[in-house]
Write an enzyme that holds these catalytic residues in place. Sequence first.
Site, mmCIF file in Angstrom:
data_model
loop_
_atom_site.group_PDB
_atom_site.id
_atom_site.type_symbol
_atom_site.label_atom_id
_atom_site.label_comp_id
_atom_site.label_asym_id
_atom_site.label_seq_id
_atom_site.Cartn_x
_atom_site.Cartn_y
_atom_site.Cartn_z
ATOM 1 N N ASP A 264 0.863 -1.173 0.000
ATOM 2 C CA ASP A 264 0.000 0.000 0.000
ATOM 3 C C ASP A 264 0.907 1.232 0.000
ATOM 4 O OD1 ASP A 264 -2.237 1.609 0.023
ATOM 5 O OD2 ASP A 264 -3.204 0.541 1.667
ATOM 6 N N GLU A 467 -17.771 9.667 5.427
ATOM 7 C CA GLU A 467 -17.218 8.336 5.709
ATOM 8 C C GLU A 467 -16.361 7.916 4.520
ATOM 9 O OE1 GLU A 467 -20.159 5.265 5.970
ATOM 10 O OE2 GLU A 467 -21.120 5.820 4.084
#
Length: 718
Positions: A264, A467
């Site tokens: 990542d 969110e």
Amino acid sequence: MFKYLLFVLLISSNITSAQDKPTYRDASKSIDSRVNDLLSRLTLEEKVSLLGYNSKAVPRLGIPAYNWWNEALHGVARAGEATIFPQAIGMAATFNDDLLHQVSTAISTEARAKYNLAIAKDRHLQYMGLTFWTPNINIFRDPRWGRGQETYGEDPFLTGTMGTAFVQGLQGNDPNHLKASATAKHFAVHSGPEATRDYFDARVDEKDLRETYLYAFHALVNGGVESVMSAYNKVNGTPNSINKFLLTDVLRKEWGFKGHVVTDCGALDDVYSTHKSLPGPVETAAAAIKAGIDLDCSTVLQNDAIKAVQKGLLTEKEIDGALAALLRTEIKLGFYDDATASPYYGYGADSVHNAAHVALARKAAQQSMVLLKNDNNVLPLKKANYSSIMVLGANAASLDAMIANYHGTSSKVVNFVEGITAAVGPGTRVEYDQGSDYKDTVHFGGTWAAGNADATIAVIGLSPVLEGEAGDAFLSETGGDRKNLSLPASEIAFMKELRKSVKNKPIVAVITAGSDVDIDAIAPYADAIIFAWYPGEQGGNALADIVFGDVSPSGHLPLTFYKALSNVPDYKDYSMKGRTYRYYTGPVQYPFGFGLSYTSFAYSLKNEMKHGYKPTDTISVNLQVKNTGVMDGDEVLQAYIQYPQIDRMPVKELKGFKRVTVIKGNEQTITLKIPVRELQKWDMTSHGWKVYPGSYKLVLGSNSQDEKLALPFTIKEK
């Protein structure tokens, strides 16, 4: 004589040309021979320059720069015009892996077309390549996680099935060419808290690790996924990007993974800067490659791998091993072949956002929406009975609420107001008002006008700025996550006020969100409730199709809607005890798999199921699904297993599902097959898989708490 000499010269020229072509550019050679040839031509410095996501050009070998970073979560993202499909959690709600395969096939077609158009102009841009860092198959274990919307929900079997379908559509079915490269992420045990993702340590025992957190990754490896992405966090004390147990022992040796592993973005920096597991970047570069990392989404490998070799921490052979995995992917994608030889060479502008893909986005949105409430069968609305409609609410015309995160751009997004307006036509009065925002609990608009309309559609909920991923969800108070399950207080107050103004006329509440929200807070003020997720560019049309009965709603929840967070373990606790429908026994608003329809269905067995099975057998059951209601519709048959009363067995577990279209009054025959090995569990004593003998039950229904048929059976020792 002249013709003969010309023929000889042509043959000689072709032979010379073939001999001059290096092996790595010869498509007739094996992949391994091509990889080895290219490795032999590269210097150590050149090899290392290719280990970062922003891969450098090697002009002397004709290798252009390439940026590996691309996203395609629900459409080609961040790369201009593209079809925007429903967010991943919405596509999971379709319980339709065949449809998801069609969606990802369309996505990869658009990706190839955009790549072809870019390369034709010699543009080697980020987000315009063919190596996509999707799907996100982390288990949505806690509804507070902002990135849960990117996943296929809380169930390992559903996630593995949907994820595999997505991967196979994205990568194509040509045995010699990858259409695009998919990536299973984030490996492993990664589902929040988002704000501390760079340094939290997920503590899990091997049973939860194997049965829950690794299940879908194993399924995607078996399905041929080309890439795996390591996660930011630690697992049991070791950062994922230097975790040899996960990346080499399990992924490669045990599962036989043959693709490449990418970190990542910035995860290697985390190893020494936030986890503080190693002194610095040089040691981290060596540890990452030794553990099984091939590609770095940062610059640690490019900047420090040579220093690691010079210090004796790493060998050039180990660097060759990492680079070889990347070169294999590039060769499969055709990077070193004549572009015209690619089966995807002909894809161009007409392959992007065309009518077929738009229609597919509409179908996916239709099947994703979940009908949660329908008092007195107020839905569907008959257009002829409603001369005026009010559409209002914070998300009624919101672009963000349509396209979610990791999105593309589209010139034809149809919001909810536009979808309803187009559906009823110019002969019906439609009004729009924003109604409320995300904060103001006092001032509202449109409520008086709603009182004058025949029907009201109120679109409320969350958005990707409330969110999502840390940094992107910039209005989140907890780094992308949610503190609770509540809708904004302003929206609850708005719905109360709306109900006061609208008496004896239907209010349809439409909720956008990527997760469980407290539906009970607004349920008293709405006659019907549709959960729309983040439905993509055709969400407005799809909503109208459902509201006016052109299609029956058929989405089903891919996660549990809990009664209260007080019933759920601490967010940071990665134990599965008390989490998800598999281990949770408390009160719920709506169970996993729930979804209402405008019609009804009945199940009946077509043949008797066997009563006893061995571990090598397959459970097979034939049944008929009859549409006993008033209109055509889709049923989502769900098959759950109840296990023997043994410590730490799930309460029940999804092990099969099938979406089927049934005409009113007709029936369809379905055959379900469940290999008994699918029921194996991790034995903590032998540290291996085991099918436990004992009494089981196969439960068939339309959600995890529905039992239309219950079929007991036993599994024998051998």
